[in-house]
Design an enzyme around this catalytic site. Structure first.
Site: not given
Ligand code: RIB
Length: 317
Positions: A12, A14, A42, A250-253, A292
């Site tokens: 995405n 953002d 992703g 995106a902390a989870g990512d 981040s």
């Molecule tokens: O996990 C965070 C993401 O969720 C963001 O970057 C946003 O694009 C949404 O898909």
């Protein structure tokens, strides 16, 4: 030597708007700041893994619009192989509108656009990469059939699969139970197991249920509280690190990418989870998704300052 990580998932752009508070229905509220940053679960997880030292390939789709090309360029800068990211002539690049308030809360509205055209055929084209990767990372921001095809290719070659079941929609990939590691949050694990999760004891029940009927290792992400692991060795709560959070997007990512990299490197589940908690905490201290995501050195320094694995707060449940 670096481990290899392959991600099949959504990409995405953002739009992050900072405002004093969330707008009410029907209200037009002025934002104090607008940032456009690369995002998408992703892509975030791919960049997270690359910044932590893995060799990463991303499989996904962007639009042939003004956002697609810059996103591809950003993958090149991050050393993420985007040879299997297609440019879609029919659909717009996925986008997320994120409202961020001073207390660090966010609300996200996302239009998946080109991500929804990520097909089984596209995954098939990258089958050789999936077959030879050290770990495959999946989320649910692309059609379930594409996730299913990815799982099948990995299962056939005994490639470990880490599935982040987010965003959890109505339709799950049929093969989701074949994931080796699953990292739902409290709501998602509740939905997946049909239980009500409201506290640590109920998260534990759901995690054990998930670990016995699906993934070998269930890691329930608990935000600032850390994570709860249920696997063949039992269950434990691995407390998170307190930080001054400004944006948890995106902390989870960051957590997912870190967990995948350390597991692929052969770390124990506890070690990997402590490292992932640190990566997630650091990500929450910076605004924006990919801006981040911490680098390896920062995570290691952060952990060192907190006494490393020895001083990690791990509670057997
Ligand atoms: O996990 C965070 C993401 O969720 C963001 O970057 C946003 O694009 C949404 O898909």
């Amino acid at each position: 030597m670096s481990v290899s990580v392959t991600v099949v998932g959504n990409i995405n752009i953002d739009f992050v708007m900072e405002a004093d508070r969330m707008p009410r229905p029907g209200e037009t509220l002025r934002a104090s700041k607008l940032r456009m940053v690369p995002g998408g679960k992703g892509a975030n997880q791919a960049v997270a893994a690359a910044r932590l030292g893995a060799e990463v390939t991303l499989i996904g789709r962007v639009g042939a619009d003004v956002f697609g090309q810059p996103l591809l360029q950003s993958f090149a800068r991050e050393h993420v192989n985007s040879d299997f990211v297609r440019r879609d002539e029919q659909a717009a690049t996925g986008a997320a509108f994120i409202t961020l308030t001073p207390d660090g809360q966010n609300s996200i509205l996302s239009a998946l656009g080109a991500n929804l055209n990520c097909s089984e055929e596209q995954v098939e084209e990258a089958s050789e990469v999936i077959e030879n990767t050290d770990i495959l990372m999946l989320q649910l921001g692309i059609p379930p059939v594409a996730v299913d095809r990815s799982i099948q290719i990995a299962v056939d070659r005994n490639v470990p699969i880490l599935l982040d079941p987010s965003p959890l929609g109505e339709e799950l990939p049929q093969l989701w139970r074949h994931a080796d590691i699953m990292i739902p949050n409290e709501t998602e694990v509740g939905d997946l197991t049909g239980t009500q999760v409201s506290d640590i004891p109920s998260a534990l029940t759901a995690a054990i249920e998930l670990a016995s009927h699906a993934a070998t290792m269930a890691v329930i992400t608990l935000g600032a509280q850390g994570c709860l692991i249920a696997d063949t060795k039992g269950a434990r709560l691995i407390r998170g690190y307190p930080v001054q959070a400004v944006d948890t997007t995106a902390a989870g990512d960051a957590f997912a990418g870190a967990l995948a990299v350390r597991i692929a490197e052969g770390a124990s589940a506890n070690e990997a989870a402590v490292f992932a908690n640190a990566a997630g905490a650091l990500a929450a201290t910076v605004v924006g998704a990919q801006p981040s995501l911490p680098r390896r050195q920062s995570v290691e320094r952060f952990l060192e300052q907190r006494g490393g694995l020895e001083r990690a707060n791990i509670e057997e449940l």
